[in-house]
Write a protein that holds these residues in place. Structure first.
Motif, short mmCIF file in Angstrom:
data_model
loop_
_atom_site.label_atom_id
_atom_site.label_comp_id
_atom_site.label_asym_id
_atom_site.label_seq_id
_atom_site.Cartn_x
_atom_site.Cartn_y
_atom_site.Cartn_z
N UNK A 1 15.72 41.99 25.84
CA UNK A 1 15.06 40.80 25.25
C UNK A 1 13.57 41.06 25.05
N UNK A 2 12.98 41.78 26.01
CA UNK A 2 11.54 42.10 25.87
C UNK A 2 11.31 42.97 24.63
N UNK A 60 9.60 43.57 19.08
CA UNK A 60 9.88 44.03 17.70
C UNK A 60 9.78 42.87 16.70
N UNK A 61 10.23 41.68 17.11
CA UNK A 61 10.10 40.53 16.21
C UNK A 61 8.63 40.21 15.97
N UNK A 115 4.05 40.89 8.30
CA UNK A 115 4.17 39.89 7.26
C UNK A 115 5.49 39.16 7.12
N UNK A 116 6.44 39.36 8.07
CA UNK A 116 7.74 38.68 7.93
C UNK A 116 7.72 37.30 8.59
N UNK A 120 12.55 37.78 11.08
CA UNK A 120 12.29 38.98 11.89
C UNK A 120 13.23 39.03 13.08
N UNK A 121 13.42 37.88 13.76
CA UNK A 121 14.29 37.85 14.95
C UNK A 121 15.74 38.12 14.58
N UNK A 122 16.20 37.53 13.48
CA UNK A 122 17.58 37.79 13.03
C UNK A 122 17.78 39.27 12.73
N UNK A 123 16.81 39.88 12.09
CA UNK A 123 16.93 41.30 11.73
C UNK A 123 16.96 42.17 12.98
N UNK A 124 16.09 41.83 13.94
CA UNK A 124 16.01 42.63 15.17
C UNK A 124 17.31 42.49 15.98
N UNK A 125 17.80 41.25 16.13
CA UNK A 125 19.01 41.03 16.95
C UNK A 125 20.20 41.77 16.34
#
Ligand SMILES: NC(=O)c1ccc[n+]([C@@H]2O[C@H](COP(=O)([O-])OP(=O)(O)OC[C@H]3O[C@@H](n4cnc5c(N)ncnc54)[C@H](OP(=O)(O)O)[C@@H]3O)[C@@H](O)[C@H]2O)c1
Length: 280
Positions: A189-190, A195-196, A203-204, A209-214
């Motif tokens: 999670x950290x 990364x998010x 610029x996201x 950003x969170x959806x892409x990272x997860x």
């Protein structure tokens, strides 16, 4: 299906129906391994009991002693420092010799639990799950104690398989595993949060950003599991000569990401070793 785990008239109790206890209880209820009538939870406060009953539809109590006699399987999921007090209550409540006790307490060995318990020769299983059990994607390791029977191990495996993958292991690995996969979700999670934030920095929108990272973390884990290839080989597939990925990787190596992760797990292992020991 409930006959698989419990004999008629016997119950499944979770002593310490908090984060981990309820995650595991939800898994076995969802899979129909025990019925809601056969299951109960115990917590310290009325507020927690009400929440457990509301969420899972099972009886939840602050005083579990009257329920111990009928219990065929008890899952212990209180904090490690409470083990002595809880085992005293179990003994005073007339814990039956055939009751299977499954502990998920970090650092508490089967030998310590067996020594704390009366009747003699209690059937004890030690397990280390993690919080993704709540969504059926946990990982749990387990081992038996001195008096565990083969059918106890099968029943423990069924309980934890309802919430993810399971691995039988030797007990001497437990502290390292607690630090690696027990604590592991917190490390992930950290990394995801960082990364998010990085995506926002370039610029996201944060939610995107969170959806892409997860999804990237989930997909990468599945690539390792399903291809069986080494992560380094999979990484090479992403890394074109003179491309952007090798530039990013170089920055991670400059930041000593490998040794930081290794030190984190080393420190967590050191701490978990202290958690289960009696306090002076
Ligand atoms: N969380 C994890 O990621 C994780 C992973 C693997 C293993 N574990 C292990 O799981 C155990 C529980 O951790 P957790 O994170 O689930 O903690 P938690 O959410 O604080 O749950 C502990 C529960 O124990 C209850 N409790 C306290 N005293 C009690 C008593 N005398 N009788 C009955 N219930 C009592 C608490 O009730 P109240 O809510 O009313 O205070 C709470 O519901 C720990 O031993 C930990 O090492 C945790």
């Amino acid at each position: 299906m409930s006959e698989e785990l419990l004999s008629p008239g016997r119950t499944f109790g979770v002593i310490g129906a908090g984060v981990m206890g309820t995650a595991l209880l939800k898994g076995i209820l969802d899979q129909g391994l025990v019925s809601r009538q056969q299951a109960w939870g115990a917590a310290k406060t009325d507020a927690s009991c009400e929440e457990v009953s509301r969420r899972l539809g099972v009886q939840a109590v602050t005083d579990f002693a009257p329920l111990v006699g009928d219990a065929e399987i008890l899952l212990l999921a209180v904090k490690p420092g409470q083990v002595a007090r809880i085992t005293q209550t179990l003994t005073a409540a007339g814990l039956r010799p055939d009751t299977l006790l499954i502990t998920v307490l970090a650092g508490v060995t089967t030998a310590r639990l067996e020594d704390l318990l009366d009747p003699a020769q209690p059937r004890v299983i030690r397990a280390m799950p993690n919080t993704p059990c709540l969504v059926g994607h946990g990982v749990t390791v387990y081992c038996g104690g001195r008096w565990t029977k083969p059918e106890d191990l099968s029943r423990a495996r069924a309980i934890f398989a309802a919430a993810g993958r399971t691995f039988p292991v030797e007990e001497h690995y437990f502290n390292a595993i607690t630090a690696l996969s027990g604590s592991g979700p917190a490390y992930m999670y950290l990394v995801m949060e960082a990364l998010a934030d990085a995506g926002v920095r370039v610029g996201l929108p944060r939610e995107l950003a969170m959806d892409l990272v997860a999804q990237t973390m989930l997909g990468s884990a599945r690539m390792v599991q399903e291809t069986g290839r080494h992560p380094a080989a999979l990484r090479d597939d992403v890394t074109t000569p003179a491309g952007c990925t090798i530039g990013g990787l170089l920055m991670l190596e400059d930041g000593k990401i490998r040794s930081v992760l290794a030190r984190a797990v080393e420190e967590a292992t050191r701490i978990v070793d202290q958690l289960g020991k009696p306090k002076n």
